[in-house]
Design a protein around this motif. Structure first.
Motif, mmCIF file in Angstrom:
data_model
loop_
_atom_site.group_PDB
_atom_site.id
_atom_site.type_symbol
_atom_site.label_atom_id
_atom_site.label_comp_id
_atom_site.label_asym_id
_atom_site.label_seq_id
_atom_site.Cartn_x
_atom_site.Cartn_y
_atom_site.Cartn_z
ATOM 1 N N GLY A 16 -52.183 5.439 -6.390
ATOM 2 C CA GLY A 16 -52.361 4.401 -7.397
ATOM 3 C C GLY A 16 -51.533 4.660 -8.647
ATOM 4 N N TRP A 17 -51.648 5.889 -9.167
ATOM 5 C CA TRP A 17 -50.885 6.256 -10.367
ATOM 6 C C TRP A 17 -49.381 6.176 -10.102
ATOM 7 C CZ3 TRP A 17 -52.351 6.670 -15.215
ATOM 8 C CH2 TRP A 17 -53.696 6.937 -15.499
ATOM 9 N N LEU A 18 -48.975 6.684 -8.952
ATOM 10 C CA LEU A 18 -47.543 6.708 -8.636
ATOM 11 C C LEU A 18 -46.974 5.300 -8.555
ATOM 12 C CD1 LEU A 18 -44.977 8.239 -7.790
ATOM 13 C CD2 LEU A 18 -45.768 8.059 -5.428
ATOM 14 N N LEU A 19 -47.635 4.403 -7.826
ATOM 15 C CA LEU A 19 -47.102 3.058 -7.648
ATOM 16 C C LEU A 19 -47.123 2.278 -8.964
ATOM 17 C CD1 LEU A 19 -48.534 2.050 -4.163
ATOM 18 C CD2 LEU A 19 -46.260 2.937 -4.740
ATOM 19 N N ALA A 20 -48.157 2.470 -9.779
ATOM 20 C CA ALA A 20 -48.209 1.796 -11.084
ATOM 21 C C ALA A 20 -47.065 2.264 -11.980
ATOM 22 C CB ALA A 20 -49.561 2.059 -11.757
ATOM 23 N N ALA A 21 -46.816 3.573 -11.997
ATOM 24 C CA ALA A 21 -45.736 4.118 -12.812
ATOM 25 C C ALA A 21 -44.371 3.687 -12.278
ATOM 26 C CB ALA A 21 -45.829 5.639 -12.868
ATOM 27 N N PHE A 22 -44.232 3.672 -10.958
ATOM 28 C CA PHE A 22 -42.995 3.244 -10.308
ATOM 29 C C PHE A 22 -42.693 1.785 -10.650
ATOM 30 C CE2 PHE A 22 -40.755 2.310 -6.075
ATOM 31 C CZ PHE A 22 -39.551 2.846 -6.505
ATOM 32 N N PHE A 23 -43.718 0.938 -10.611
ATOM 33 C CA PHE A 23 -43.566 -0.474 -10.968
ATOM 34 C C PHE A 23 -43.172 -0.617 -12.435
ATOM 35 C CE2 PHE A 23 -45.318 -4.484 -12.551
ATOM 36 C CZ PHE A 23 -44.722 -5.388 -11.682
ATOM 37 N N LEU A 24 -43.851 0.104 -13.314
ATOM 38 C CA LEU A 24 -43.551 0.038 -14.746
ATOM 39 C C LEU A 24 -42.120 0.475 -15.018
ATOM 40 C CD1 LEU A 24 -44.593 -0.426 -17.649
ATOM 41 C CD2 LEU A 24 -45.333 1.967 -17.658
ATOM 42 N N PHE A 25 -41.685 1.518 -14.304
ATOM 43 C CA PHE A 25 -40.309 1.986 -14.488
ATOM 44 C C PHE A 25 -39.321 0.854 -14.209
ATOM 45 C CE2 PHE A 25 -36.321 3.500 -12.740
ATOM 46 C CZ PHE A 25 -35.899 4.388 -13.707
ATOM 47 N N PHE A 26 -39.515 0.130 -13.117
ATOM 48 C CA PHE A 26 -38.533 -0.883 -12.755
ATOM 49 C C PHE A 26 -38.638 -2.156 -13.592
ATOM 50 C CE2 PHE A 26 -37.267 1.701 -9.189
ATOM 51 C CZ PHE A 26 -35.898 1.442 -9.177
ATOM 52 N N VAL A 27 -39.779 -2.417 -14.192
ATOM 53 C CA VAL A 27 -39.835 -3.508 -15.175
ATOM 54 C C VAL A 27 -38.889 -3.182 -16.334
ATOM 55 C CG1 VAL A 27 -41.268 -4.744 -16.845
ATOM 56 C CG2 VAL A 27 -42.173 -4.236 -14.571
ATOM 57 N N GLY A 28 -39.038 -1.965 -16.877
ATOM 58 C CA GLY A 28 -38.155 -1.552 -17.967
ATOM 59 C C GLY A 28 -36.711 -1.437 -17.549
ATOM 60 N N PHE A 29 -36.477 -0.867 -16.370
ATOM 61 C CA PHE A 29 -35.104 -0.678 -15.887
ATOM 62 C C PHE A 29 -34.408 -2.020 -15.684
ATOM 63 C CE2 PHE A 29 -31.980 -0.183 -12.501
ATOM 64 C CZ PHE A 29 -31.242 0.898 -12.939
ATOM 65 N N ASN A 30 -35.072 -2.980 -15.040
ATOM 66 C CA ASN A 30 -34.447 -4.286 -14.800
ATOM 67 C C ASN A 30 -34.135 -5.003 -16.107
ATOM 68 O OD1 ASN A 30 -34.479 -4.073 -11.996
ATOM 69 N ND2 ASN A 30 -36.512 -4.987 -11.810
ATOM 70 N N PHE A 31 -35.032 -4.906 -17.074
ATOM 71 C CA PHE A 31 -34.773 -5.525 -18.377
ATOM 72 C C PHE A 31 -33.555 -4.888 -19.048
ATOM 73 C CE2 PHE A 31 -35.189 -5.492 -22.992
ATOM 74 C CZ PHE A 31 -35.287 -6.849 -23.259
#
Length: 452
Positions: free
Chosen positions: A299-314
Motif C-alpha cells: 500500500g505504502w509503496l504504490l501510493a508513493a510510486f503514484f505520487l512520484f509520477f504525478v510530480g514527475f509528469n507535471f
C-alpha cells in the motif's frame, strides 16, 4: 497546418516514437535481467542503464551543429544506424560489460537536435510551436507505452528480444526519414529550435536556466535510480512476477498523467507555474521518503510510486516551458539543447550513482539518496524568480524591411504587446516574445504583409 506540415509532423513524431519506445521498454525490465548475467553487480547494472545518457549528452550538441553543415537527413540516418548497431550489440551480449558497450553506442546516435531542426526547416514559422508540442506529446506517450510494453514483450522474447525490436524500430525510422520526410531546400539555423554556438556561454551563465538544468538533471537521476530497485522489489517483496508488472505501471502512469493535466493547465492559465513546481518537487521528496520507509508494504509503496509520477509528469511538462520563459529570444533553442543534455546526464548519474548506492546500502539507501538530491533541487528552486508569461512567436518579415535593421527592430518593439525582438536577416524572420493580452495583431501583421 497544411497537408505537408501534417505529413512532416506525423513522420518526425513517428521517428521520435520508434526510437524512444525501444529505450523506455528496457527501463522496467533490465535490472532483473542483468542479475542473470556473468559478473553482474548493482554498480554495473546501473552503469549499463545510465551509460546511454552519458554518450547521448556528449554527442547531442555536436551532432546538432553538424546537421547545420552536413544536412539534417544524412545526420539523422547516420545517427539511427549507430543506434541500431548499439541495439544489435546489446541484443547479442552475454555479459554486462558488452551491454554497457552496446548502450553507449546507442547513445551516440543522438539525433533529437537534427530532428527538431528538420521540422523547423520544413514548416512555417507560425505553426512551429504547435508542431513541437505534438512531438513532445508523442515522446510522453512513448514513455508510458514503453514502460507498459517492456514487461509484456520480455515475457515472450526476453530482454535480448527487446533490444532486437529496438534495432528494427530504428531501421523503420530510417525508412521514414528516406521515404516519408521531404528534403528541405535549405538547412537554416533556427534560434528557437536549434543550438547557436555563439549563444552557448550566454545560456550557460543565466542563473535561472542553470537552476532549470540542475532540476531536470536531478529528476531524471531520481527516476532512473528508482527503476534500478523497483522491479526487484515488485518481485521479491510483493511477489509480483516480471510479466505482471504492467498491471502496476498502467494504472499508475495513466492515473498520474490524468491528475497532472489539470495542474499543468492551472500552472499556465493561472500563472501558478512556480508555485506548482515547488509543490510538485515537494511531492517527489515525499514520495521518495515514503518508498524509503515503506517499500516492503504494498500500500505504502504504490501510493508513493503514484505520487512520484504525478510530480514527475507535471515537471516533465512545465520545465521546458520555464526554460523558454527564462531564456531570451536569441538563446531559446540553445537553452533547450543544454537543458536536454542535462536531462541525459541525469539518466547517466541516476544509473551509475544509483548502482553504487544500491550496492552499498540496498533499496532503502537508493530511495534515501533520491530524497536528499530532490531536497537539494527544492532548495535551489526556491530561488527561481517569478517568470513572465510571454509567448514566443516567429514572424516572417517583408524582405524590403531588412534595409534598415535597427529601425525595424525599434518599430517591432513599438508594437503594443511586443516585449523582446531579435531580427535575423539570414532567416528572413523576427523572433519575438509577446504578451498575448496586450498584443496588437494587426500592427504586427503589417510587418509581414507583401508590399503593395
Amino acid at each position: 497546418m497544411n497537408s505537408l506540415e501534417w505529413r512532416v509532423t506525423a513522420s518526425l513524431a513517428a521517428i521520435y516514437a520508434v526510437r524512444m519506445l525501444g529505450l523506455f521498454m528496457i527501463l522496467p525490465v533490465f535490472a532483473l535481467y542483468a542479475q542473470t548475467l556473468p559478473d553482474s553487480t548493482p554498480a554495473l547494472v546501473g552503469l549499463a542503464i545510465g551509460i546511454y545518457g552519458l554518450s547521448q549528452a556528449i554527442f547531442q550538441i555536436p551532432l546538432g551543429l553538424l546537421s547545420d553543415k552536413a544536412g539534417r537527413k544524412p545526420v539523422i540516418v547516420g545517427g539511427l544506424l549507430v543506434f541500431a548497431c548499439g541495439s544489435a550489440i546489446a541484443a547479442m551480449a552475454h555479459s554486462v560489460w558488452l551491454i554497457v558497450v552496446g548502450r553507449a553506442i546507442q547513445g551516440m546516435g543522438a539525433v533529437a537536435g537534427p530532428t527538431m531542426a528538420l521540422a523547423a526547416d520544413l514548416t512555417r514559422e507560425e505553426n512551429r510551436t504547435r508542431i513541437m508540442a505534438v512531438i513532445g506529446m508523442v515522446i510522453g506517450m512513448s514513455f508510458m507505452g514503453g514502460m507498459i510494453l517492456g514487461p509484456i514483450i520480455s515475457q515472450f522474447a526476453g530482454v535480448p528480444g527487446i533490444f532486437w525490436l529496438t534495432m528494427l524500430l530504428a531501421l523503420s525510422g530510417i525508412a521514414l526519414v528516406v521515404l516519408a520526410v521531404p528534403t528541405p531546400v535549405h538547412s537554416t539555423q533556427h534560434r528557437d529550435t536549434g543550438i547557436i554556438k555563439g549563444y552557448l556561454s550566454k545560456a550557460l551563465n543565466n542563473p535561472s536556466l542553470l537552476r532549470m538544468n540542475i532540476g531536470v538533471f536531478i529528476i531524471h537521476l531520481v527516476m532512473t535510480s528508482n527503476f534500478l530497485v523497483l522491479p526487484g522489489i515488485f518481485v521479491n517483496d510483493l511477489g509480483l512476477a516480471r510479466p505482471e508488472h504492467w498491471k502496476v505501471y498502467l494504472p499508475v502512469f495513466a492515473g498520474s498523467f490524468l491528475l497532472a493535466i489539470p495542474l499543468i493547465i492551472i500552472a499556465e492559465k493561472k500563472h501558478k507555474i512556480r508555485t506548482l513546481l515547488l509543490g510538485s518537487t515537494a511531492a517527489l521528496l515525499l514520495a521518495e521518503v515514503g518508498m524509503a520507509l515503506g517499500h516492503t508494504h504494498i500500500g505504502w509503496l504504490l501510493a508513493a510510486f503514484f505520487l512520484f509520477f504525478v510530480g514527475f509528469n507535471f515537471l516533465e511538462a512545465v520545465q521546458p516551458s520555464l526554460v523558454a520563459k527564462y531564456s531570451d529570444v536569441n538563446t531559446k533553442g540553445t537553452a533547450m539543447g543544454i537543458f536536454s543534455s542535462a536531462q541525459f546526464l541525469g539518466i547517466f548519474a541516476g544509473g551509475s550513482l544509483g548502482g553504487i548506492v544500491h550496492h552499498a546500502w540496498g533499496e532503502t539507501g537508493v530511495f534515501a539518496f533520491a530524497a536528499i538530491v530532490v531536497g537539494v533541487w527544492w532548495l535551489l528552486a526556491l530561488q527561481l524568480p517569478q517568470p513572465k508569461f510571454y509567448a514566443s512567436q516567429v514572424l516572417k518579415l517583408d524582405p524590403l524591411l531588412f534595409s534598415d535593421k535597427a529601425r525595424l527592430h525599434e518599430n517591432l518593439l513599438a508594437v503594443p504587446g511586443v516585449k523582446e525582438v531579435a531580427v535575423v536577416a539570414e532567416e528572413g524572420v523576427a523572433y519575438l516574445k509577446v504578451d498575448k493580452e496586450q498584443l496588437d495583431q494587426n500592427a504586427l501583421r503589417a510587418f509581414s504583409a507583401a508590399p503593395a
